[in-house]
Write a protein that holds these residues in place. Sequence first.
Motif, PDB file in Angstrom:
ATOM      1  N   ILE A  26       0.763  -1.317   0.252  1.00  0.00           N
ATOM      2  CA  ILE A  26      -0.074   0.055   0.008  1.00  0.00           C
ATOM      3  C   ILE A  26       0.929   1.208   0.015  1.00  0.00           C
ATOM      4  O   ILE A  26       1.836   1.406   0.887  1.00  0.00           O
ATOM      5  CB  ILE A  26      -0.813   0.191   1.371  1.00  0.00           C
ATOM      6  CG1 ILE A  26      -1.913  -1.296   1.188  1.00  0.00           C
ATOM      7  CG2 ILE A  26      -1.585   1.356   1.217  1.00  0.00           C
ATOM      8  CD1 ILE A  26      -2.751  -1.491   2.245  1.00  0.00           C
ATOM      9  N   TYR A  27       0.912   1.828  -1.204  1.00  0.00           N
ATOM     10  CA  TYR A  27       1.698   3.006  -1.459  1.00  0.00           C
ATOM     11  C   TYR A  27       1.004   4.541  -1.326  1.00  0.00           C
ATOM     12  O   TYR A  27      -0.306   4.531  -1.034  1.00  0.00           O
ATOM     13  CB  TYR A  27       2.197   2.985  -2.549  1.00  0.00           C
ATOM     14  CG  TYR A  27       3.135   1.655  -3.060  1.00  0.00           C
ATOM     15  CD1 TYR A  27       4.446   2.216  -3.154  1.00  0.00           C
ATOM     16  CD2 TYR A  27       2.776   0.559  -3.185  1.00  0.00           C
ATOM     17  CE1 TYR A  27       5.579   0.995  -3.197  1.00  0.00           C
ATOM     18  CE2 TYR A  27       3.607  -0.513  -3.312  1.00  0.00           C
ATOM     19  CZ  TYR A  27       5.057  -0.320  -3.285  1.00  0.00           C
ATOM     20  OH  TYR A  27       5.891  -1.183  -3.709  1.00  0.00           O
ATOM     21  N   TYR A  34      -2.933   3.975  -2.086  1.00  0.00           N
ATOM     22  CA  TYR A  34      -3.111   3.023  -3.295  1.00  0.00           C
ATOM     23  C   TYR A  34      -2.587   1.663  -3.070  1.00  0.00           C
ATOM     24  O   TYR A  34      -1.532   1.403  -2.711  1.00  0.00           O
ATOM     25  CB  TYR A  34      -2.172   3.572  -4.381  1.00  0.00           C
ATOM     26  CG  TYR A  34      -2.936   4.984  -4.862  1.00  0.00           C
ATOM     27  CD1 TYR A  34      -3.648   5.247  -5.671  1.00  0.00           C
ATOM     28  CD2 TYR A  34      -2.053   6.060  -4.328  1.00  0.00           C
ATOM     29  CE1 TYR A  34      -3.798   6.450  -6.349  1.00  0.00           C
ATOM     30  CE2 TYR A  34      -2.374   7.336  -4.802  1.00  0.00           C
ATOM     31  CZ  TYR A  34      -3.249   7.656  -5.667  1.00  0.00           C
ATOM     32  OH  TYR A  34      -3.606   8.774  -6.011  1.00  0.00           O
ATOM     33  N   VAL A  35      -3.304   0.544  -3.482  1.00  0.00           N
ATOM     34  CA  VAL A  35      -3.027  -0.792  -3.544  1.00  0.00           C
ATOM     35  C   VAL A  35      -2.155  -0.824  -4.586  1.00  0.00           C
ATOM     36  O   VAL A  35      -2.557  -0.635  -5.742  1.00  0.00           O
ATOM     37  CB  VAL A  35      -4.109  -1.698  -3.389  1.00  0.00           C
ATOM     38  CG1 VAL A  35      -3.830  -3.265  -3.504  1.00  0.00           C
ATOM     39  CG2 VAL A  35      -4.838  -1.502  -1.964  1.00  0.00           C
ATOM     40  N   THR A  37      -1.636  -2.834  -7.333  1.00  0.00           N
ATOM     41  CA  THR A  37      -2.457  -4.061  -8.154  1.00  0.00           C
ATOM     42  C   THR A  37      -1.370  -5.163  -8.577  1.00  0.00           C
ATOM     43  O   THR A  37      -1.838  -6.210  -8.715  1.00  0.00           O
ATOM     44  CB  THR A  37      -3.425  -3.774  -8.901  1.00  0.00           C
ATOM     45  OG1 THR A  37      -2.722  -2.825 -10.009  1.00  0.00           O
ATOM     46  CG2 THR A  37      -4.652  -2.752  -8.126  1.00  0.00           C
ATOM     47  N   GLU A  38      -0.221  -4.929  -8.898  1.00  0.00           N
ATOM     48  CA  GLU A  38       0.934  -5.651  -9.243  1.00  0.00           C
ATOM     49  C   GLU A  38       1.544  -6.588  -8.160  1.00  0.00           C
ATOM     50  O   GLU A  38       1.991  -7.462  -8.276  1.00  0.00           O
ATOM     51  CB  GLU A  38       1.956  -5.212 -10.146  1.00  0.00           C
ATOM     52  CG  GLU A  38       1.244  -4.544 -11.224  1.00  0.00           C
ATOM     53  CD  GLU A  38       2.246  -3.750 -12.385  1.00  0.00           C
ATOM     54  OE1 GLU A  38       3.340  -3.978 -12.525  1.00  0.00           O
ATOM     55  OE2 GLU A  38       1.699  -2.909 -13.144  1.00  0.00           O
ATOM     56  N   GLU A  39       1.356  -5.874  -6.886  1.00  0.00           N
ATOM     57  CA  GLU A  39       1.926  -6.666  -5.888  1.00  0.00           C
ATOM     58  C   GLU A  39       0.952  -7.147  -4.857  1.00  0.00           C
ATOM     59  O   GLU A  39       1.612  -8.323  -4.114  1.00  0.00           O
ATOM     60  CB  GLU A  39       3.063  -5.477  -4.994  1.00  0.00           C
ATOM     61  CG  GLU A  39       4.209  -5.141  -5.948  1.00  0.00           C
ATOM     62  CD  GLU A  39       4.962  -4.194  -4.978  1.00  0.00           C
ATOM     63  OE1 GLU A  39       5.897  -3.916  -5.322  1.00  0.00           O
ATOM     64  OE2 GLU A  39       4.378  -3.586  -4.028  1.00  0.00           O
ATOM     65  N   CYS A  40      -0.319  -6.907  -4.962  1.00  0.00           N
ATOM     66  CA  CYS A  40      -1.128  -7.375  -3.798  1.00  0.00           C
ATOM     67  C   CYS A  40      -1.564  -8.826  -4.181  1.00  0.00           C
ATOM     68  O   CYS A  40      -1.461  -9.295  -5.257  1.00  0.00           O
ATOM     69  CB  CYS A  40      -2.519  -6.696  -4.010  1.00  0.00           C
ATOM     70  SG  CYS A  40      -3.876  -7.196  -3.209  1.00  0.00           S
ATOM     71  N   ILE A  41      -1.649  -9.479  -2.803  1.00  0.00           N
ATOM     72  CA  ILE A  41      -1.630 -11.063  -3.014  1.00  0.00           C
ATOM     73  C   ILE A  41      -3.028 -11.548  -2.698  1.00  0.00           C
ATOM     74  O   ILE A  41      -3.234 -12.758  -2.303  1.00  0.00           O
ATOM     75  CB  ILE A  41      -0.401 -12.019  -1.942  1.00  0.00           C
ATOM     76  CG1 ILE A  41      -0.829 -11.364  -0.530  1.00  0.00           C
ATOM     77  CG2 ILE A  41       0.937 -11.657  -2.722  1.00  0.00           C
ATOM     78  CD1 ILE A  41       0.070 -12.275   0.135  1.00  0.00           C
TER      79      ILE A  41
END
Length: 107
Positions: A26-27, A34-35, A37-41
Amino acid sequence: MTYVIALPCVDVKDRACVDECPIDCIYEGPRMLYVNTEECIDCGACEPACPVEAIYFEDDTPDEWREFTTANQEFSATLGTPGGAARLGVLPNDHPLIAALPPQPPA
């Protein structure tokens, strides 16, 4: 699928979700979190932690906030996968959609 952060976070940025995210995806922009979306599991730890109910599973985002799905995705695309938000701190720019919003009233 992934989680996204929507309008209730703008100008609030509580950060309780940041503390719960096990992978630090979460940046923080100047006005909103912002989440990535490329790193969120898709673990979902962030959603119940949000005191303003701004976090949604992508498919469950209310229709009036669908554009925030795109904003999170495009914000993520500009970042790539840096591997964690903590070391980057507050990033200098928000997504254009967020930057263009009028100031939001306190929650």
